[in-house]
Design a protein around this motif. Structure first.
Motif, PDB file in Angstrom:
ATOM      1  N   THR A 139       6.178   1.416  50.607  1.00 51.64           N
ATOM      2  CA  THR A 139       5.754   2.815  50.646  1.00 51.64           C
ATOM      3  C   THR A 139       5.482   3.277  52.079  1.00 51.64           C
ATOM      4  O   THR A 139       4.840   2.575  52.866  1.00 51.64           O
ATOM      5  CB  THR A 139       4.472   3.013  49.796  1.00 51.64           C
ATOM      6  OG1 THR A 139       4.778   2.636  48.448  1.00 51.64           O
ATOM      7  CG2 THR A 139       4.001   4.458  49.827  1.00 51.64           C
ATOM      8  N   LEU A 140       6.032   4.428  52.396  1.00 53.95           N
ATOM      9  CA  LEU A 140       5.739   5.105  53.665  1.00 53.95           C
ATOM     10  C   LEU A 140       5.314   6.513  53.299  1.00 53.95           C
ATOM     11  O   LEU A 140       6.116   7.301  52.799  1.00 53.95           O
ATOM     12  CB  LEU A 140       6.980   5.152  54.561  1.00 53.95           C
ATOM     13  CG  LEU A 140       6.843   5.988  55.834  1.00 53.95           C
ATOM     14  CD1 LEU A 140       5.883   5.323  56.824  1.00 53.95           C
ATOM     15  CD2 LEU A 140       8.207   6.215  56.481  1.00 53.95           C
ATOM     16  N   GLU A 141       4.041   6.797  53.529  1.00 54.06           N
ATOM     17  CA  GLU A 141       3.499   8.101  53.138  1.00 54.06           C
ATOM     18  C   GLU A 141       3.843   8.397  51.683  1.00 54.06           C
ATOM     19  O   GLU A 141       3.529   7.623  50.812  1.00 54.06           O
ATOM     20  CB  GLU A 141       3.988   9.192  54.114  1.00 54.06           C
ATOM     21  CG  GLU A 141       3.487   8.903  55.537  1.00 54.06           C
ATOM     22  CD  GLU A 141       4.135   9.778  56.593  1.00 54.06           C
ATOM     23  OE1 GLU A 141       4.953  10.643  56.242  1.00 54.06           O
ATOM     24  OE2 GLU A 141       3.837   9.591  57.781  1.00 54.06           O
ATOM     25  N   HIS A 142       4.554   9.476  51.433  1.00 54.28           N
ATOM     26  CA  HIS A 142       4.824   9.868  50.050  1.00 54.28           C
ATOM     27  C   HIS A 142       6.014   9.128  49.447  1.00 54.28           C
ATOM     28  O   HIS A 142       6.309   9.272  48.275  1.00 54.28           O
ATOM     29  CB  HIS A 142       5.101  11.372  49.994  1.00 54.28           C
ATOM     30  CG  HIS A 142       6.276  11.767  50.841  1.00 54.28           C
ATOM     31  ND1 HIS A 142       6.186  11.859  52.215  1.00 54.28           N
ATOM     32  CD2 HIS A 142       7.552  12.053  50.527  1.00 54.28           C
ATOM     33  CE1 HIS A 142       7.363  12.185  52.704  1.00 54.28           C
ATOM     34  NE2 HIS A 142       8.217  12.306  51.709  1.00 54.28           N
ATOM     35  N   ARG A 143       6.752   8.371  50.268  1.00 54.79           N
ATOM     36  CA  ARG A 143       8.009   7.764  49.799  1.00 54.79           C
ATOM     37  C   ARG A 143       7.799   6.325  49.363  1.00 54.79           C
ATOM     38  O   ARG A 143       7.123   5.564  50.047  1.00 54.79           O
ATOM     39  CB  ARG A 143       9.025   7.750  50.938  1.00 54.79           C
ATOM     40  CG  ARG A 143      10.207   8.635  50.738  1.00 54.79           C
ATOM     41  CD  ARG A 143      11.128   8.483  51.934  1.00 54.79           C
ATOM     42  NE  ARG A 143      12.166   7.498  51.691  1.00 54.79           N
ATOM     43  CZ  ARG A 143      12.693   6.713  52.619  1.00 54.79           C
ATOM     44  NH1 ARG A 143      12.260   6.777  53.872  1.00 54.79           N
ATOM     45  NH2 ARG A 143      13.638   5.866  52.308  1.00 54.79           N
ATOM     46  N   THR A 144       8.406   5.945  48.248  1.00 58.74           N
ATOM     47  CA  THR A 144       8.364   4.553  47.799  1.00 58.74           C
ATOM     48  C   THR A 144       9.784   4.072  47.520  1.00 58.74           C
ATOM     49  O   THR A 144      10.571   4.783  46.896  1.00 58.74           O
ATOM     50  CB  THR A 144       7.505   4.416  46.530  1.00 58.74           C
ATOM     51  OG1 THR A 144       6.155   4.705  46.876  1.00 58.74           O
ATOM     52  CG2 THR A 144       7.582   3.000  45.971  1.00 58.74           C
ATOM     53  N   GLY A 156       7.000   4.266  61.079  1.00 62.43           N
ATOM     54  CA  GLY A 156       5.723   4.614  60.470  1.00 62.43           C
ATOM     55  C   GLY A 156       5.046   3.378  59.893  1.00 62.43           C
ATOM     56  O   GLY A 156       5.523   2.255  60.077  1.00 62.43           O
ATOM     57  N   HIS A 157       3.955   3.597  59.180  1.00 61.15           N
ATOM     58  CA  HIS A 157       3.174   2.500  58.620  1.00 61.15           C
ATOM     59  C   HIS A 157       3.581   2.280  57.170  1.00 61.15           C
ATOM     60  O   HIS A 157       3.317   3.095  56.302  1.00 61.15           O
ATOM     61  CB  HIS A 157       1.680   2.833  58.717  1.00 61.15           C
ATOM     62  CG  HIS A 157       0.822   1.714  58.243  1.00 61.15           C
ATOM     63  ND1 HIS A 157       0.642   0.546  58.970  1.00 61.15           N
ATOM     64  CD2 HIS A 157       0.095   1.566  57.105  1.00 61.15           C
ATOM     65  CE1 HIS A 157      -0.147  -0.277  58.302  1.00 61.15           C
ATOM     66  NE2 HIS A 157      -0.491   0.328  57.164  1.00 61.15           N
ATOM     67  N   TRP A 158       4.271   1.183  56.942  1.00 61.12           N
ATOM     68  CA  TRP A 158       4.753   0.850  55.601  1.00 61.12           C
ATOM     69  C   TRP A 158       3.802  -0.157  54.949  1.00 61.12           C
ATOM     70  O   TRP A 158       3.305  -1.062  55.606  1.00 61.12           O
ATOM     71  CB  TRP A 158       6.134   0.207  55.668  1.00 61.12           C
ATOM     72  CG  TRP A 158       7.276   1.118  56.040  1.00 61.12           C
ATOM     73  CD1 TRP A 158       7.671   1.459  57.281  1.00 61.12           C
ATOM     74  CD2 TRP A 158       8.160   1.766  55.128  1.00 61.12           C
ATOM     75  NE1 TRP A 158       8.767   2.275  57.230  1.00 61.12           N
ATOM     76  CE2 TRP A 158       9.106   2.488  55.908  1.00 61.12           C
ATOM     77  CE3 TRP A 158       8.270   1.815  53.725  1.00 61.12           C
ATOM     78  CZ2 TRP A 158      10.124   3.252  55.348  1.00 61.12           C
ATOM     79  CZ3 TRP A 158       9.300   2.555  53.180  1.00 61.12           C
ATOM     80  CH2 TRP A 158      10.212   3.278  53.988  1.00 61.12           C
ATOM     81  N   THR A 159       3.593   0.027  53.660  1.00 59.38           N
ATOM     82  CA  THR A 159       2.849  -0.970  52.884  1.00 59.38           C
ATOM     83  C   THR A 159       3.716  -1.400  51.709  1.00 59.38           C
ATOM     84  O   THR A 159       4.675  -0.722  51.362  1.00 59.38           O
ATOM     85  CB  THR A 159       1.537  -0.385  52.316  1.00 59.38           C
ATOM     86  OG1 THR A 159       1.867   0.709  51.451  1.00 59.38           O
ATOM     87  CG2 THR A 159       0.631   0.081  53.450  1.00 59.38           C
ATOM     88  N   THR A 190       4.265  -2.084  60.657  1.00 60.03           N
ATOM     89  CA  THR A 190       4.577  -0.851  61.365  1.00 60.03           C
ATOM     90  C   THR A 190       6.053  -0.857  61.718  1.00 60.03           C
ATOM     91  O   THR A 190       6.566  -1.849  62.234  1.00 60.03           O
ATOM     92  CB  THR A 190       3.746  -0.745  62.649  1.00 60.03           C
ATOM     93  OG1 THR A 190       2.370  -0.719  62.268  1.00 60.03           O
ATOM     94  CG2 THR A 190       4.105   0.520  63.430  1.00 60.03           C
TER      95      THR A 190
END
Lengths: 520, 520
Positions: free
Chosen positions: A64-69, A92-95, A113
């Motif tokens: 997930t990056l912000e609103h995107r999965t 960006g910051h991915w989880t 990141t």
């Protein structure tokens, strides 16, 4: 996430034989590591090794990056190790968080990141651009000038090294088989993708070492910015792989996608000579495309290569046509029918073997590349020469022995220099040419050798003219500039080219549109 | 027959400018003269010169040999002279009697003896043989290796002499126009077939001097055994001859047939690029064929040449196809469709002009001839080079400047040497070849250059093998003989050939049929 579950990418890739230099961008992974855009992120997890982990365990992860999965599929790599690979396409910051049928593998989380690209030559995966052409994900133009090395991925280190030496000097794409083809040695001694006992395949499991070898080779290609046009099915089988049945086919296909899709230089070629694989039907080929679309989160390029009948390239899942033809004069009608880029991926081979497809001269191979280009398409090289001991083919990995490769590279450098856009051939042209109206015209005279020609250039633009000898690899600037109908003396020999490039507007002339290239 | 009515052929032809040497065979005509078979017999009569003798007077003669009678049509040659020409096709004692609407010309009788041919190279007219090939009337094989000299018949003596010099060294056929085409000089100063006043043609009369000039040139060709493929209509008109109306068309056509058909080296090409003559319809072309069949007593060869759409060559009056194509790979299907010989009469021109059809290299022209031959067909040469002052074409009469002609003559000599039968290409061949099963195989490798090839020869025959370099015009005998599947090393370059010729039966092997040339 338990630290022990995370095996650093560096260690994993080294274990698989990757060279340290190749993984610099993704090395030293930690929960807060930095991965470059279109780099390679891998989560390695320890899990069950009993039963058949290839079949029994499901494993996915959501990045997930912000609103995107983005959901990706993991795979079992043997010896209790599970991997999930991911190619981030945006900084960006991915989880992420994993899901699995095994409690041991489920619910693992982490983050990293994604930075802008840091590796030289990393422009991301190649995609279609402007209907008939290609570009990298970062918008940099990509002109495919490929070769054919079917056995490169699974051949010996020595042969693969020789093969790579040839490729890296001249080509930016190669067609390679994922499933093995016979290498001319004892076929039972080749490294194989499935466990094999006698003449019996265990099609419910994979041989991770086979795929690890392929991945090492894929990274070698990536290092030299060579796109890997991965052939997923082919008819050159000695072990029964072309007749595995649809369950095993799909099982293998999904495993290949799970393993390879995070490599940015991957293209999917569903099959080579699909119509020669008599054990499959058109609905099989369509299903393979649908599976590939569904399971590849990155939408790598997809095509299917034929021998006789051409697959219906209008189907939505085909991104470009991959043809075994050299009737380049049909390019315009094919473009009109398919509205997709056209790669003449097999135009016969430079070489000297006795088969009709395998004994082009370097001149003829060079000529065919030029014909493809001035028809607004692209072509692929291949080579097969007799060795002292019998047949040997560089296409099957080995030393490059032909003489067309530098000529092809010369054409590639020329195209890369003169245009940022792809070339388009006009619908009606008296002599073959391609370019961009009012900016660029590349003429290739084929077998014609007029002593001179009145080029129908637009009068509103001043052009430079450069004579090009494709085989001798020379470019000669014609003194002065040309505008409007321009007579230029040409060399007294066939297979010559000339390039007109815009130098300036011609304010002395009223603006007019480029005339169709048909002299009165 | 009144002696005064008979003007000796010798005198008549000399008056028209014929060289004495050319008429030796038919000279010294007397009522009991001897004319060789397929020689030229002419009755000249004085008759009315008032009114319009071209239109007003009918004149025919019936020539009889034993039980056979052949009716031929005479013509008015100006200045009160009428002529009837006859080519006897069988030795013996021939008699004739005239008929006419003019009492002055009617009922004239005479006789001559026809001897077997005495002139070297007189084999009679060319006819179709064995469905796809040609022979002379005496059964000697004829392989057409022609060129194109549209303006030869009506160009200046100087240009025609230069043109003939080139032709006689290399070719045995040429395509030439009967109606004029512009020669680049003042079009009103050219010699013309119809009286012309200002821009107005008198299409009810002819200019005998025009036709006499053509006949002189026809005999010059005959002297060198060059067949004259006479183009009766064409689109290259500057005087309104392509739009004369059907009455004038037919009037001209009948006059041409009456004048020319007794020349044994005449072929009828109803038109060049018939489809570019927009003033005529298909029914016109069909009618011209029907008139030609009806009025030519000798059934000279008949064809019609196209630009775009090919005329329906299945029509009964077409003796062979005269194509403007170079897609030789379609020969087999054309032979199957038409069951007639195929001449690729325009395969583009060797030269350096700016038009697409006019700038082949000598290599390419040579290559196309070989492709025609190994596909079981024939081809025609043409040439057009820029001069210092503008465009000039040897095809339009003049000096031969290209380099393919000796190569074409080399191929012709080769074909004449290796076979008395025409070449036939097998229906399926892995590499292009043509010949006669168990006797002769001529392979042409086109762009292929295998280092060696396992030739699938029949095992019941021992063959010699000769490597041929078509452009360098060299033949190299391979030591020893070949029988059955035979591996032969080949030169490492494209456009090479090899000939297998039967040397003896191979009694060591059981008799077997020639295998199709498809390696396993």
């Amino acid at each position: 996430m338990h630290r022990r579950d995370l095996i650093k990418l560096g260690a994993a890739t080294l274990a698989a034989g990757f060279e340290p230099a190749l993984i610099a961008s993704a090395a030293a992974l930690a929960p807060s590591s930095t991965i470059e855009q279109w780099g390679f992120f891998e989560v390695s997890l320890s899990g069950p090794s009993t039963g058949n982990p290839f079949k029994d365990i499901t494993l996915t992860a959501r990045f997930t990056l912000e609103h995107r999965t983005v959901q990706v599929i993991g795979f079992y790599d043997g010896e209790g190790i599970y991997r999930i690979r991911f190619m981030p396409d945006a900084p960006g910051h991915w989880t992420y968080v994993t899901a699995s049928s095994s409690p041991q593998l489920a619910g693992k989380t982490g983050a990293f990141t994604c930075s802008p690209p840091t590796t030289s030559g990393n422009h991301g995966p190649v995609t279609v651009a402007q209907e008939f052409h290609f570009q990298y994900a970062d918008g940099v133009r990509y002109f495919p000038f490929g070769t054919t090395t079917y056995a490169y991925l699974f051949s010996s280190d020595e042969d693969a090294k020789l093969s790579l030496e040839g490729m890296k000097s001249y080509f930016n794409k190669t067609r390679i088989c994922v499933l093995p083809k016979p290498l001319g040695v004892d076929k039972e001694k080749q490294i194989l993708p499935f466990p094999r006992s006698g003449a019996s395949n265990d099609l419910t499991r994979f041989n991770p070492a086979y795929f690890q070898l392929l991945e090492k080779r894929l990274l070698d290609l990536q290092k030299y910015n060579i796109e890997a046009d991965l052939i997923l099915f082919h008819p050159y089988d000695a072990w029964g792989y072309k007749n595995m049945g649809s369950d095993a086919d799909d099982f293998y296909l999904r495993y290949a996608i799970a393993r390879f899709s995070a490599f940015r230089n991957v293209w999917w070629s569903i099959a080579n000579e699909y119509d020669l694989v008599k054990t499959k039907t058109m609905s099989d080929w369509d299903r393979f495309f649908r599976i590939t679309v569904a399971e590849d989160p990155y939408s790598h390029l997809r095509s299917i290569h034929h021998s006789g009948p051409i697959y219906d390239n209008t189907k939505s899942w085909v991104t470009h046509a991959s043809l075994q033809r050299y009737d380049f004069e049909k390019t315009a009608e094919r473009r009109a029918a398919w509205r997709k880029p056209i790669l003449y991926d097999e135009i016969q081979y430079e070489g000297d073997v006795d088969r009709r497809w395998g004994n082009l001269s370097a001149e003829e191979m060079t000529h065919r590349f030029w014909l493809a280009i001035v028809n607004g398409a692209y072509a692929s090289h291949g080579e097969v020469f007799l060795s002292d001991t019998g047949e040997s083919s560089w296409s099957d990995a080995g030393r490059l022995r032909g003489e067309s490769a530098p000529r092809i590279a010369y054409l590639r450098a020329l195209i890369e220099k003169i245009t940022k856009l792809g070339l388009t051939a006009p619908e009606t042209a008296y002599y073959l040419n391609a370019g961009t109206p009012n900016e660029l015209y590349l003429y290739y005279f084929d077998y014609h050798r007029p002593a001179r020609y009145d080029f129908p250039l637009p009068a509103s633009v001043n052009f430079s003219a450069t004579l090009v000898d494709p085989y001798n690899m020379t470019s000669t600037l014609v003194p002065g500039t040309s505008s409007g109908k321009s007579r230029i003396a040409l060399p007294n020999k066939p297979y010559q080219a000339i390039i007109f490039q815009k130098v300036s507007d011609n304010h002395n002339k009223s603006t007019d549109a480029a005339k169709p290239d048909i002299p009165a």
